[in-house]
Design a protein around this motif. Structure first.
Motif, short mmCIF file in Angstrom:
data_model
loop_
_atom_site.label_atom_id
_atom_site.label_comp_id
_atom_site.label_asym_id
_atom_site.label_seq_id
_atom_site.Cartn_x
_atom_site.Cartn_y
_atom_site.Cartn_z
N PRO A 93 44.90 14.65 67.60
CA PRO A 93 45.62 13.97 66.51
C PRO A 93 44.72 13.67 65.31
O PRO A 93 45.14 13.84 64.16
CB PRO A 93 46.12 12.68 67.18
N MET A 94 43.50 13.24 65.59
CA MET A 94 42.57 12.93 64.50
C MET A 94 42.16 14.20 63.75
O MET A 94 42.12 14.23 62.51
CB MET A 94 41.34 12.23 65.08
N CYS A 206 50.52 8.51 66.18
CA CYS A 206 51.60 7.79 65.50
C CYS A 206 51.21 7.46 64.06
O CYS A 206 52.04 7.55 63.14
CB CYS A 206 51.95 6.51 66.26
N GLU A 207 49.96 7.09 63.87
CA GLU A 207 49.47 6.78 62.52
C GLU A 207 49.61 7.99 61.60
O GLU A 207 50.08 7.87 60.46
CB GLU A 207 48.00 6.35 62.60
N PHE A 208 49.22 9.16 62.08
CA PHE A 208 49.28 10.34 61.24
C PHE A 208 50.71 10.84 61.06
O PHE A 208 51.02 11.46 60.04
CB PHE A 208 48.38 11.44 61.80
N CYS A 209 51.58 10.57 62.01
CA CYS A 209 53.00 10.91 61.82
C CYS A 209 53.56 10.17 60.61
O CYS A 209 54.32 10.73 59.81
CB CYS A 209 53.81 10.56 63.07
N ILE A 257 56.13 14.26 71.65
CA ILE A 257 55.04 13.30 71.87
C ILE A 257 55.52 11.88 71.57
O ILE A 257 55.23 10.94 72.32
CB ILE A 257 53.83 13.67 70.99
N LEU A 258 56.27 11.73 70.49
CA LEU A 258 56.77 10.40 70.13
C LEU A 258 57.74 9.86 71.19
O LEU A 258 57.77 8.66 71.45
CB LEU A 258 57.46 10.44 68.77
N CYS A 283 58.86 6.95 64.10
CA CYS A 283 60.20 7.54 64.15
C CYS A 283 61.01 7.16 62.92
O CYS A 283 61.72 7.99 62.34
CB CYS A 283 60.93 7.10 65.42
N ARG A 284 60.92 5.91 62.52
CA ARG A 284 61.69 5.46 61.35
C ARG A 284 61.18 6.13 60.07
O ARG A 284 61.97 6.48 59.19
CB ARG A 284 61.61 3.94 61.24
#
Length: 329
Positions: A93-94, A206-209, A257-258, A283-284
């Protein structure tokens, strides 16, 4: 017995060699990692080491072809030892997040690309030219769980083959037209090993999403406090700059993944509240992006995850039959 012993010893020595190589790259590898009896597991789960590597990946000059950490990640993944490959996937993810955010800057990113291509090549070889498919039942046949006024069909329902991930073609470089596919395949492998991933790795994802979505979460904006709005306003510019294209071949594994993160269950069957909240936020943000792009497929898929969030908040078991005193004759 002897074969297993040799295999374990080989894996242990390779993990030790990986740690020794890492000592020449990072300022100070934590002593518990160096002295660990299970070095591969320590490389995967040690929070102090993970923070050092993550900070190194975020450095402005990281990702170049001569970057030592990228070389270490590349070599570690090519050991072909599953426990060491998990260590590299832990930072996917990083790597993907920083890599995609720097594409518009035209910086040299051959180091990041080498790691991503190594993961993609591994999956290409593993699938051996086969697509990832699933069988789903024919929806024209009535479900055994529902009443049906029409006579049941005697023929057994046919199964429909659905392609989840198409066949992979070997790639020697990351071209702009293949970038989303290559990263999407890497995320598919990450998802297949997500039960082994530390919580912080999922939080990074999640941060990068949220950054990739580049869209503010306005669902509960009216309920936010003024100081919270001000704090979030400071990161608005970062979100806009990190906004990227989200084709389905990349968005689909992201949502898988989410969905795992929303459940928030780790290997100890304990729910992580921080991870759940981060996944809800992601997600939002992605849903707001899907609405902005008028992307029907994404709206439907992410909307399903938002419904899951809503069901979780109601704390109602929808599999339980309702209790009533009324008798229906």
């Amino acid at each position: 017995m002897s074969t297993q012993q040799v295999s374990w010893t080989d894996s242990f020595s390779q993990a030790q060699n990986a740690i020794q190589s890492l000592t020449t790259i990072l300022p100070a590898v934590p002593k518990p990692v160096i002295a660990s009896e299970n070095p591969a597991l320590s490389l995967l789960n040690d929070p102090e080491l993970a923070e050092q590597i993550s900070n190194h990946i975020r450095q402005p000059d990281s990702g170049a072809g001569d970057n030592q950490l990228c070389r270490w990640l590349y070599d570690t993944f090519h050991t072909s030892k599953i426990d060491l490959q998990l260590v590299v996937l832990r930072f996917l993810p990083m790597i993907a997040g920083v890599y995609l955010s720097r594409i518009p800057l035209r910086k040299p990113l051959a180091g990041f690309e080498a790691v991503l291509l190594a993961i993609y090549a591994h999956e290409t070889a593993s699938r051996d030219g086969q697509a990832v498919t699933i069988n789903i039942s024919d929806a024209s046949h009535p479900s055994v769980y529902h009443e049906n006024n029409h006579p049941h069909k005697t023929a057994s329902p046919e199964l429909h083959l659905v392609v989840v991930s198409p066949t992979l073609e070997p790639q020697g470089t990351i071209r702009s037209t293949k970038r989303a596919r290559i990263i999407g395949v890497a995320l598919e492998l990450y998802h297949s090993k997500i039960a082994d991933m530390p919580v912080q790795s999922k939080l990074d994802f999640c941060e990068f999403c949220i950054i990739w979505a580049g869209q503010d979460d306005d669902v509960n904006d009216d309920e936010k406090e003024d100081d919270q709005k001000e704090k979030e306003g400071k990161t608005k510019k970062e979100k806009k700059e990190g906004r990227i294209l989200l084709p389905w071949e990349m968005l689909q594994p992201m949502l898988r993944i989410l969905s795992h993160c929303l459940v928030g269950i780790n290997k100890n069957n304990k729910k992580n509240k921080e991870l759940h909240e981060a996944a809800c936020h992601a997600c939002r943000s992605l849903y707001a992006r899907a609405l902005h792009d008028i992307n029907p497929k994404a709206i439907l898929a992410i909307g399903s995850l938002l419904k899951l969030i809503k069901y979780q908040q109601t704390d109602v078991d929808h599999t339980e039959l309702p209790v009533t005193n009324v008798i229906h004759l």
